[in-house]
Design a protein around this motif. Structure first.
Motif, PDB file in Angstrom:
ATOM      1  N   SER A  35      88.385  -4.427   9.047  1.00  0.00           N
ATOM      2  CA  SER A  35      87.810  -5.055  10.235  1.00  0.00           C
ATOM      3  C   SER A  35      88.809  -5.976  10.910  1.00  0.00           C
ATOM      4  O   SER A  35      89.809  -6.361  10.311  1.00  0.00           O
ATOM      5  CB  SER A  35      86.554  -5.852   9.850  1.00  0.00           C
ATOM      6  N   ILE A  47      83.690 -11.930  13.066  1.00  0.00           N
ATOM      7  CA  ILE A  47      84.059 -10.524  13.129  1.00  0.00           C
ATOM      8  C   ILE A  47      83.996 -10.041  14.573  1.00  0.00           C
ATOM      9  O   ILE A  47      83.091 -10.404  15.321  1.00  0.00           O
ATOM     10  CB  ILE A  47      83.169  -9.668  12.208  1.00  0.00           C
ATOM     11  N   GLY A  50      84.571  -3.633  13.188  1.00  0.00           N
ATOM     12  CA  GLY A  50      84.819  -3.205  11.829  1.00  0.00           C
ATOM     13  C   GLY A  50      84.574  -1.722  11.628  1.00  0.00           C
ATOM     14  O   GLY A  50      83.831  -1.092  12.392  1.00  0.00           O
TER      15      GLY A  50
END
Length: 130
Positions: A35, A47, A50
């Motif tokens: 990711s 994040i 991913g």
């Protein structure tokens, strides 16, 4: 042990594009969920996108944060043992240090929490000017 090195960051104007690369060495990326995370000054690492793992060299599900859907594309090239993040229509709020991360024996869906990843690159700075 897998090692990750990011590249491709830089300074770009609003609306511009960049493509980040994460070159893996030491082991093949087979078996890893991988990711891209980013961290803006004073904020937690989050994040961005991913890729899960579904066995062998097969890529599992893709995940994109809502803030980047339709603008960013994550991809992996098994032959080059590399992960990529293509970023289009960049905004000032995309500014931050971008990190490549990997976890072995990942699941079909990539983990969303940074604590789940055991291998990290050193990061590459992306700055989007307004």
């Amino acid at each position: 042990q897998l090692q990750l090195v990011e590249s491709g960051g830089g300074l770009v104007q609003t609306g511009g594009s960049l493509k980040l690369s994460c070159e893996a060495s030491g082991r093949t990326v087979s078996g890893y969920a991988m990711s891209w995370f980013r961290q803006a000054p004073g904020k937690e690492r989050e994040i961005v996108a991913g890729l899960g793992w579904s066995g062998g060299f097969n890529i599992g599900r893709r995940y994109y944060a809502d803030s980047v859907k339709g603008r960013f594309t994550i991809s992996r090239d098994n032959a080059k043992n590399s992960l990529y993040l293509e970023m289009n229509s960049l905004k000032p709020e995309d500014t931050g240090v971008y990190y490549c991360a990997a976890v072995f024996a990942g699941t079909d869906s990539p983990p969303l929490r940074s604590q789940a990843y055991s291998i990290w690159g050193q990061g590459t700075q992306v700055t989007v000017s307004s």
